[in-house]
Design a protein around this motif. Structure first.
Motif, short mmCIF file in Angstrom:
data_model
loop_
_atom_site.label_atom_id
_atom_site.label_comp_id
_atom_site.label_asym_id
_atom_site.label_seq_id
_atom_site.Cartn_x
_atom_site.Cartn_y
_atom_site.Cartn_z
N VAL A 7 -8.64 -1.87 3.40
CA VAL A 7 -7.30 -1.50 3.86
C VAL A 7 -6.81 -0.26 3.14
CG1 VAL A 7 -4.87 -2.21 3.87
CG2 VAL A 7 -6.62 -3.82 4.58
N ALA A 8 -6.97 -0.24 1.83
CA ALA A 8 -6.51 0.91 1.06
C ALA A 8 -7.24 2.18 1.48
CB ALA A 8 -6.70 0.66 -0.44
N ASP A 9 -8.56 2.10 1.62
CA ASP A 9 -9.34 3.27 2.04
C ASP A 9 -8.89 3.76 3.41
OD1 ASP A 9 -10.84 3.25 -0.27
OD2 ASP A 9 -12.55 2.19 0.61
N PHE A 10 -8.67 2.83 4.33
CA PHE A 10 -8.27 3.19 5.69
C PHE A 10 -6.94 3.94 5.70
CE2 PHE A 10 -5.92 2.18 9.59
CZ PHE A 10 -6.83 2.63 10.55
N ILE A 11 -5.96 3.41 4.97
CA ILE A 11 -4.63 4.05 4.95
C ILE A 11 -4.70 5.41 4.26
CG2 ILE A 11 -2.28 3.87 4.10
CD1 ILE A 11 -2.55 0.82 4.30
N ILE A 12 -5.35 5.44 3.10
CA ILE A 12 -5.41 6.70 2.32
C ILE A 12 -6.13 7.79 3.10
CG2 ILE A 12 -6.41 7.75 0.25
CD1 ILE A 12 -5.86 4.91 -1.08
N ASN A 13 -7.25 7.43 3.74
CA ASN A 13 -8.00 8.43 4.52
C ASN A 13 -7.19 8.95 5.71
OD1 ASN A 13 -10.25 8.32 2.87
ND2 ASN A 13 -11.23 6.70 4.06
#
Length: 203
Positions: free
Chosen positions: A192-198
């Protein structure tokens, strides 16, 4: 439990918390609480008057567990990337320790919007002003793409919470058994964090 309560009151409150977390305000009955506490129902009325009184005490106790954790993360003196990662990891760890608390808060706030207005005066009620200011700052610094900070906050909340409150629906769609779904949720701590940050960082 607050030491202002007597032993019998603590017993009633513990029973009430178990029942409210399972059934919510609408589904809970005073007799359910009495059975759980193994006392006479009239004794509950003697100490706490009615179900609404009990419910508000329990809800405030639960809210006092959930809200400070949100506040500490979103008001951290850190980058938006770190805030997102910390929120995601903390939320999933919190859910593992307290599987019903956040779902209970969300459901009850939707069911009782009038009570929500009372909560807004709570000292620990989450405030996202600092988060919004940090988003605007990082946009100006060229770290983030132009975006609405409130929409970003909603996305963070939604992507973290939805897999838990919609577990039966998602498991049905993905044909996951409980063990597989638990592993899937664990992987979302970083996913989730990777998806949002990217999606928000300037390339």
């Amino acid at each position: 439990m607050n030491n202002k309560y007597t032993q019998i009151e603590i017993k009633i409150l513990k029973a009430a918390k178990n029942i409210f977390l399972k059934k919510g305000m609408g589904g809970a009955r005073m007799q359910d609480i009495a059975n759980q506490a193994e006392i006479n129902k009239s004794l509950i009325h003697y100490y706490f008057k009615n179900k609404q009184t009990l419910y508000e005490i329990i809800f405030n106790q639960v809210f006092s567990i959930v809200a400070p954790k949100i506040n500490r993360i979103i008001n951290d003196d850190s980058s938006i990337e770190n805030i997102i990662r910390n929120f995601t990891v903390s939320y999933f760890s919190f859910r593992q320790r307290h599987p019903h608390l956040s779902t209970f808060v969300i459901h009850e706030l939707n069911e009782n919007p009038g009570f929500f207005e009372k909560l807004k005066t709570h000292a620990e009620f989450p405030n996202i002003d600092k988060f919004k200011a940090q988003v605007d700052k990082e946009i100006q610094q060229g770290i983030l793409i132009p975006l609405d900070a409130e929409q970003l906050f909603i996305n963070i909340i939604s992507l973290n919470i939805f897999p838990f409150i919609a577990e039966p629906f998602i498991r049905g769609l993905t044909n996951c058994d409980q063990r597989t779904y638990k592993a899937l949720l664990n992987s979302r701590k970083t996913e989730v964090a990777d998806f949002i940050i990217n999606s928000i960082k300037r390339k």
